[in-house]
Every structure is written in C-alpha cells, then in structure tokens.
Write a protein that holds these residues in place. Sequence first.
Motif, PDB file in Angstrom:
ATOM      1  N   UNK A 103       0.854  -1.193   0.000  1.00 36.66           N
ATOM      2  CA  UNK A 103       0.000   0.000   0.000  1.00 36.66           C
ATOM      3  C   UNK A 103       0.886   1.237   0.000  1.00 36.66           C
ATOM      4  N   UNK A 104       0.324   2.338  -0.425  1.00 35.84           N
ATOM      5  CA  UNK A 104       1.060   3.602  -0.370  1.00 35.84           C
ATOM      6  C   UNK A 104       1.931   3.816  -1.586  1.00 35.84           C
ATOM      7  N   UNK A 105       2.519   5.001  -1.651  1.00 30.26           N
ATOM      8  CA  UNK A 105       3.410   5.319  -2.767  1.00 30.26           C
ATOM      9  C   UNK A 105       4.658   4.446  -2.660  1.00 30.26           C
ATOM     10  N   UNK A 106       5.196   4.056  -3.809  1.00 30.62           N
ATOM     11  CA  UNK A 106       6.393   3.205  -3.805  1.00 30.62           C
ATOM     12  C   UNK A 106       7.554   3.907  -4.510  1.00 30.62           C
ATOM     13  N   UNK A 107       8.771   3.505  -4.126  1.00 28.41           N
ATOM     14  CA  UNK A 107       9.958   3.969  -4.841  1.00 28.41           C
ATOM     15  C   UNK A 107      10.788   2.748  -5.198  1.00 28.41           C
ATOM     16  N   UNK A 108      11.202   2.680  -6.458  1.00 23.56           N
ATOM     17  CA  UNK A 108      12.089   1.601  -6.926  1.00 23.56           C
ATOM     18  C   UNK A 108      13.384   2.231  -7.414  1.00 23.56           C
ATOM     19  N   UNK A 109      14.512   1.662  -7.012  1.00 25.49           N
ATOM     20  CA  UNK A 109      15.780   1.982  -7.669  1.00 25.49           C
ATOM     21  C   UNK A 109      16.376   0.665  -8.152  1.00 25.49           C
ATOM     22  N   UNK A 110      16.814   0.662  -9.395  1.00 21.82           N
ATOM     23  CA  UNK A 110      17.544  -0.504  -9.897  1.00 21.82           C
ATOM     24  C   UNK A 110      19.024  -0.214  -9.765  1.00 21.82           C
ATOM     25  N   UNK A 111      19.769  -1.176  -9.194  1.00 21.59           N
ATOM     26  CA  UNK A 111      21.232  -1.093  -9.250  1.00 21.59           C
ATOM     27  C   UNK A 111      21.712  -2.213 -10.158  1.00 21.59           C
ATOM     28  N   UNK A 112      22.282  -1.836 -11.280  1.00 22.48           N
ATOM     29  CA  UNK A 112      22.716  -2.843 -12.238  1.00 22.48           C
ATOM     30  C   UNK A 112      24.107  -2.574 -12.766  1.00 22.48           C
ATOM     31  N   UNK A 113      24.472  -3.339 -13.777  1.00 21.41           N
ATOM     32  CA  UNK A 113      25.731  -3.121 -14.477  1.00 21.41           C
ATOM     33  C   UNK A 113      25.409  -2.851 -15.940  1.00 21.41           C
ATOM     34  N   UNK A 114      26.362  -2.275 -16.653  1.00 20.29           N
ATOM     35  CA  UNK A 114      26.057  -1.872 -18.029  1.00 20.29           C
ATOM     36  C   UNK A 114      27.323  -1.774 -18.866  1.00 20.29           C
ATOM     37  N   UNK A 115      27.116  -1.565 -20.149  1.00 17.80           N
ATOM     38  CA  UNK A 115      28.197  -1.209 -21.051  1.00 17.80           C
ATOM     39  C   UNK A 115      28.153   0.290 -21.296  1.00 17.80           C
ATOM     40  N   UNK A 116      29.326   0.903 -21.503  1.00 16.70           N
ATOM     41  CA  UNK A 116      29.375   2.341 -21.762  1.00 16.70           C
ATOM     42  C   UNK A 116      29.577   2.591 -23.243  1.00 16.70           C
ATOM     43  N   UNK A 117      28.846   3.591 -23.766  1.00 19.72           N
ATOM     44  CA  UNK A 117      28.981   3.948 -25.177  1.00 19.72           C
ATOM     45  C   UNK A 117      29.898   5.134 -25.385  1.00 19.72           C
ATOM     46  N   UNK A 118      29.871   6.090 -24.453  1.00 23.76           N
ATOM     47  CA  UNK A 118      30.651   7.313 -24.622  1.00 23.76           C
ATOM     48  C   UNK A 118      30.731   8.053 -23.291  1.00 23.76           C
ATOM     49  N   UNK A 119      31.682   9.020 -23.170  1.00 23.51           N
ATOM     50  CA  UNK A 119      31.756   9.832 -21.950  1.00 23.51           C
ATOM     51  C   UNK A 119      30.451  10.598 -21.758  1.00 23.51           C
ATOM     52  N   UNK A 120      30.071  10.939 -20.528  1.00 23.16           N
ATOM     53  CA  UNK A 120      30.883  10.811 -19.314  1.00 23.16           C
ATOM     54  C   UNK A 120      30.905   9.410 -18.713  1.00 23.16           C
ATOM     55  N   UNK A 121      30.125   8.453 -19.266  1.00 21.88           N
ATOM     56  CA  UNK A 121      30.189   7.089 -18.722  1.00 21.88           C
ATOM     57  C   UNK A 121      31.572   6.517 -19.021  1.00 21.88           C
ATOM     58  N   UNK A 122      32.219   5.988 -18.003  1.00 18.70           N
ATOM     59  CA  UNK A 122      33.523   5.355 -18.223  1.00 18.70           C
ATOM     60  C   UNK A 122      33.644   4.163 -17.283  1.00 18.70           C
ATOM     61  N   UNK A 123      34.555   3.271 -17.622  1.00 16.91           N
ATOM     62  CA  UNK A 123      34.730   2.041 -16.845  1.00 16.91           C
ATOM     63  C   UNK A 123      34.817   2.361 -15.348  1.00 16.91           C
ATOM     64  N   UNK A 124      33.971   1.720 -14.553  1.00 17.73           N
ATOM     65  CA  UNK A 124      34.029   1.906 -13.101  1.00 17.73           C
ATOM     66  C   UNK A 124      33.170   3.035 -12.578  1.00 17.73           C
ATOM     67  N   UNK A 125      32.511   3.803 -13.454  1.00 14.61           N
ATOM     68  CA  UNK A 125      31.660   4.869 -12.905  1.00 14.61           C
ATOM     69  C   UNK A 125      30.232   4.358 -12.708  1.00 14.61           C
ATOM     70  N   UNK A 126      29.505   5.036 -11.820  1.00 13.08           N
ATOM     71  CA  UNK A 126      28.079   4.762 -11.650  1.00 13.08           C
ATOM     72  C   UNK A 126      27.333   5.810 -12.460  1.00 13.08           C
ATOM     73  N   UNK A 127      26.471   5.351 -13.358  1.00  5.88           N
ATOM     74  CA  UNK A 127      25.730   6.286 -14.206  1.00  5.88           C
ATOM     75  C   UNK A 127      24.254   6.238 -13.807  1.00  5.88           C
ATOM     76  N   UNK A 128      23.746   7.365 -13.358  1.00 10.23           N
ATOM     77  CA  UNK A 128      22.337   7.447 -12.975  1.00 10.23           C
ATOM     78  C   UNK A 128      21.518   7.727 -14.233  1.00 10.23           C
ATOM     79  N   UNK A 129      20.439   6.972 -14.404  1.00  9.37           N
ATOM     80  CA  UNK A 129      19.596   7.112 -15.607  1.00  9.37           C
ATOM     81  C   UNK A 129      18.771   8.379 -15.504  1.00  9.37           C
ATOM     82  N   UNK A 130      19.399   9.493 -15.682  1.00 12.64           N
ATOM     83  CA  UNK A 130      18.789  10.812 -15.611  1.00 12.64           C
ATOM     84  C   UNK A 130      19.267  11.593 -16.832  1.00 12.64           C
TER      85      UNK A 130
END
Length: 300
Positions: A103-130
């Motif tokens: 019941x009530x409002x919910x919040x979901x966060x996914x913590x996953x792994x990914x491939x990087x296509x270009x900066x600023x994403x780089x190996x070892x960084x956490x990229x927030x889907x924003x």
Amino acid sequence: PRKTDISDANFPVDSEGRTYHLGTRRGEVANRILSVGSEKRALMLAEYLQPPAPGRGLFMLESSRGFLTITGRYLDVPLSIIVTHMGLANADFVVRESRAVVDGEMAFIRLGTCGALQPPARLGSLVVADPGAILIRRNPDAFGPEGEALGLPPYTFSQPIPSDPVLSLALQLEAARLLGPEGVCSGLNATADSFYCSQGRRTAWFDDRNENLLADLLTHQPSTVTLEMETAQLLDLARCSRGSIRASAGVIVLADRQSNDFLGAERIEQLERLAGQACLAALARTQLEDAWGAHNGSGT
Ligand code: R1P
C-alpha cells in the motif's frame, strides 16, 4: 515447497495472497525497493540492512521461480531488496507483483551493471539514468519474408522514458558522497531486449543485421551513454503507475563498448557495495506519501 491453490487467472494469487512468481504477500514487501540483477548482489547488500523489527532476522523469501525478496530496514526505514534477474519480463514481474502487495506510494531503484557507449560514462563509474532511458527492440517482422522488401528496420528505438527527478538526484548525491564526485555521472540509458543482437554484439550464428545498430542508436539519441536490459521497463511502469511509483536506476559501467575493456571482479564488488549503499540511502531518504491508499489496479 508451498502447494496452495491459485485463484484469479487475471492476476494470479494463492490462498495466502501470495503472487504467482515472486511469492510474496502483503506485509512482506516494503514500499521502498532496491532491484538488483543477481542473488550475490542482493545478499551482499543485505549485509547493510537492519532487521525489520528488534529481535528478528531479516525477512527472506525465495520463490519457486528464483525471485528472492529480502526485507529489513535501512536508516530505520523499511526497505526491500529484490533479485530481479535479467531482462524486461523479469523487471515487469518485480514491479507489478510488488505493487500488488504494497500500500502507499512506492519507490524503486535498480542497481545494475552496463556497457558504456561514450563519456561521461567510463569504466568503473556509476551512471544514474537521468533524464531516463530509451528501449531498443528487435523487430521480428524485419526478418520475415516481406521484411526486406518492405524495408522494415531490424531494431526500433523508443523515445526517452523519464526517471523520477527527485529520486535520481537523491541517488546522484548519495553516490557522490560514497564514490566521490568523479565516480558518478548521469545520462540517458538505453535498455535492450537482448544482451546480444539488440546491443550490437555480433555472432556468425545468427542473421542479426545489427552492424550499424550502435551508430543508428547514437543518431537517434546522440546523448545515450549506457546500455543494459531492465531500466526502461521499470521507468515505463512507473510512468504508467497512475502516480503511485517513483523510479530511477544507477548502473555500474563494467564494459567499455568502444575499447572492449572489462572491469576486474574485485573492483566490481567494491563498486557494488558502495553504489548499493548509495541506492539504499537514496531510497530511505526520499519522502513518500505512505497514505497514498490501496492500489486499485490489481486483483488483490
Ligand atoms: C547482462 O549480463 C545483465 O547485466 C546487466 C544487464 O542489464 C543484464 O541484466 O545488469 P545486471 O548486472 O543488473 O544484471
């Protein structure tokens, strides 16, 4: 193993009110949920939870389909970690079946792994889907007899689906605190319906027509930085949740799709622990409307 009868073919639950695939019922799942891809990641992050009530252990339930739900508290706020495994359909099960027993409002966060296509994403960084994520789908019609004649595209790209700005910002701030400001960035994610063809990976065994997929993706959405397999489904469901779900995601870059570099196992685990605590803190510190009221879209 539980053997109880299932009722309601529209939204199956058993006689104890347990959902068909996750196997949880009301009271066992918190309205703040961290969704992770593997059991190893879930158990590692459960080390940071306190029990739901003094003198009790963490609540843990693994369904017959392998969905593990762990419920406890973080910063004294009730919170669940759920093993979502991989792909769109599994993300759909986790969001819809959890929504049905909370019941009530919910919040979901996914913590996953990914491939990087270009900066600023780089190996070892956490990229927030924003600001959010787009969805890449293989189009089976393109591979059928008329596909080529009709000039159908073998892959389709959706428009961006937004993440929740409040939750995304909270995640970025918590991650910057734990990983350092240089360890976190934000950007548009692309969620693919396969690890292989729709992420531009090539193999001689299948006619995938994906030689130009990554280039086409960047033409369609030049700011795309990461590629993975669940976030767009989570964001799509949140957008369609009639205001009852906030959602965001953070993905650790473990593969660089330009250089083909891959992060070492030890570093992945370190980052999972730090980014995981950032997700837990962002969830716990985000204000939710707990009196939102019973969800009226399911059969429970
Ligand atoms: C593929 O190897 C899996 O890794 C990524 C993809 O989204 C897919 O689920 O995320 P997780 O590490 O969260 O599973």
